[in-house]
Design an enzyme around this catalytic site. Structure first.
Site, PDB file in Angstrom:
ATOM      1  N   SER A  39      72.608 -30.210  56.276  1.00  0.00           N
ATOM      2  CA  SER A  39      72.946 -29.160  57.012  1.00  0.00           C
ATOM      3  C   SER A  39      71.905 -28.072  57.568  1.00  0.00           C
ATOM      4  O   SER A  39      71.901 -27.606  58.579  1.00  0.00           O
ATOM      5  CB  SER A  39      74.134 -28.459  56.493  1.00  0.00           C
ATOM      6  OG  SER A  39      73.735 -28.063  55.036  1.00  0.00           O
ATOM      7  N   ASP A 328      73.869 -17.521  55.895  1.00  0.00           N
ATOM      8  CA  ASP A 328      75.250 -17.737  55.176  1.00  0.00           C
ATOM      9  C   ASP A 328      75.021 -18.190  53.645  1.00  0.00           C
ATOM     10  O   ASP A 328      73.873 -17.664  53.214  1.00  0.00           O
ATOM     11  CB  ASP A 328      76.182 -18.674  55.786  1.00  0.00           C
ATOM     12  CG  ASP A 328      75.582 -20.145  55.743  1.00  0.00           C
ATOM     13  OD1 ASP A 328      74.673 -20.331  54.981  1.00  0.00           O
ATOM     14  OD2 ASP A 328      76.165 -21.179  56.544  1.00  0.00           O
ATOM     15  N   HIS A 331      72.479 -21.201  54.046  1.00  0.00           N
ATOM     16  CA  HIS A 331      71.434 -21.610  54.812  1.00  0.00           C
ATOM     17  C   HIS A 331      70.744 -20.490  55.543  1.00  0.00           C
ATOM     18  O   HIS A 331      71.040 -19.208  55.460  1.00  0.00           O
ATOM     19  CB  HIS A 331      72.107 -22.233  56.066  1.00  0.00           C
ATOM     20  CG  HIS A 331      72.993 -23.428  55.810  1.00  0.00           C
ATOM     21  ND1 HIS A 331      74.268 -23.165  55.246  1.00  0.00           N
ATOM     22  CD2 HIS A 331      72.559 -24.805  55.535  1.00  0.00           C
ATOM     23  CE1 HIS A 331      74.743 -24.550  55.259  1.00  0.00           C
ATOM     24  NE2 HIS A 331      73.852 -25.368  55.131  1.00  0.00           N
TER      25      HIS A 331
END
Length: 364
Positions: A39, A328, A331
């Site tokens: 991700s 977040d 990340h």
């Protein structure tokens, strides 16, 4: 005299074109850029999967023209590196790329993916490292078809850069999630790192066998410093969780050793290690040097440190996003991604990379 006149004419034409406002397009430093990861660099491959690990909703992409599947408010590290390498466009996701677009490279990264096959399974569908390598093999077949033969394709692919950033989820969504996985009961941190590196090496050798020659292997960042880790395991909400970071360092040390071994084993290839952990620690230790004021709270998230629930659809993020290290619960922000990417491309310290940075890798 004739040679002099020819040079004079060429210079005159060049000056005339510049005067008329024409811009001469520079070629990128490498013909293509292939990206493997999770991700941290996924740019939309999970959008079409049955997965919780998706970022195709607002406020993701708030500083990027809207959500694309990137787990950031803006650019990821590979987006920044794509710009630094001189590409006109960002490298397309495997799920959307078509035709001759593949000649500039492909992004195979998938959120929740790991080196081990089972990693991230609790989040739903994802494309594991081995699955990403299989997708690359399909791309190679297309490159051969476009360029005409295997020899031409091999000559083309050997000049490209291959960025691999795997392993984070093998800790975050496997080893340190005992309610879903048994690996922490089966392996010590040292044994687990050895298992991961063995599997990692197998996939790199597969990439090598399919034409890859320039490898940038990105180490695991300081996962124990993420808002999620702080929310769950830090008493003061500021001190990083050492048991997680310690395991991450063990993996990274094994990765450096593998880089040495692979460089010795493949004289026609170049492998380099990108010290994301060190760069990240430096940012957290010296935030003001990078323009940050917040190092331990998510810009978009819920609960303690904004890390107990990650950024939800429609949730209003912080306004001063460039001052936050974390976007977040897990990340980095686009600003942090930019700082890390720049140090990967052009090392500020000898410890940033081993043995060379990405700008040097591109020149080989």
């Amino acid at each position: 005299m004739e040679s002099y006149l020819r040079k004079w004419c060429l210079v005159s034409v060049w000056v005339l074109l510049l005067g008329l406002g024409f811009k001469v397009k520079a070629e990128p430093q490498v013909p293509c850029y292939f990206i493997f990861g999770d991700s941290l660099v996924d740019n939309g491959n999970n959008n079409r999967l049955r997965s919780i690990a998706r970022a195709d909703y607002f406020p993701y992409g708030i500083d990027f023209g809207g959500p694309t599947g990137r787990f950031s408010n803006g650019r990821t590290t590979v987006d920044v590196l794509t710009e630094l390498l001189g590409f006109d466009n960002y490298i397309p996701a495997y799920s959307t790329v078509s035709g001759q677009e593949i000649l500039q490279g492909v992004n195979y990264a998938s959120a929740a993916a790991g080196i081990r096959e089972e990693t991230g399974a609790q989040l739903g569908q994802r494309i594991t490292f081995s699955g990403q390598v299989e997708n690359y093999k399909n791309t190679v077949a297309q490159v051969v078809e476009i360029l005409g033969d295997e020899y031409t394709a091999a000559d083309y692919l050997k000049r490209c850069i291959y960025s691999v950033g795997m392993g984070s989820n093998d800790y975050l969504n496997n080893y340190f999630m005992p309610q879903f996985y048994s690996t922490s009961r089966q392996y010590t941190p040292e044994q687990y790192a050895d298992d991961l590196i063995s599997r990692y090496r197998d996939q790199l050798n597969a990439l090598y066998n399919y034409g890859a020659r320039k490898f940038a292997l990105v180490g695991i960042g300081a996962i124990g410093c993420s808002p999620n880790a702080l929310a769950q395991g830090s008493q003061d909400g500021t001190t990083c969780v050492e048991r997680i970071n310690s395991a991450n360092r063990i993996f990274n040390n094994r990765l450096i050793s593998m880089v040495q071994q692979l460089n010795n084993a493949h004289s026609d290839a170049s492998f380099t290690y990108i010290n994301a952990y060190g760069a990240f620690q430096d940012i957290i230790a010296n935030p003001s040097a990078y323009g940050f004021t917040n190092t331990n709270t998510a810009c978009c998230g819920i609960g303690r440190n904004g890390g107990q629930l990650t950024c939800l659809p429609g949730e209003p993020p912080c306004l001063n996003r460039d001052e936050y290290v974390f976007w977040d619960a897990f990340h980095p922000s686009a600003a942090a991604n930019t700082a890390i990417a720049k140090r990967s491309y052009n090392a500020q310290r000898s410890s940033d990379v081993y043995p060379i940075d990405i700008s040097q890798l591109a020149q080989l």
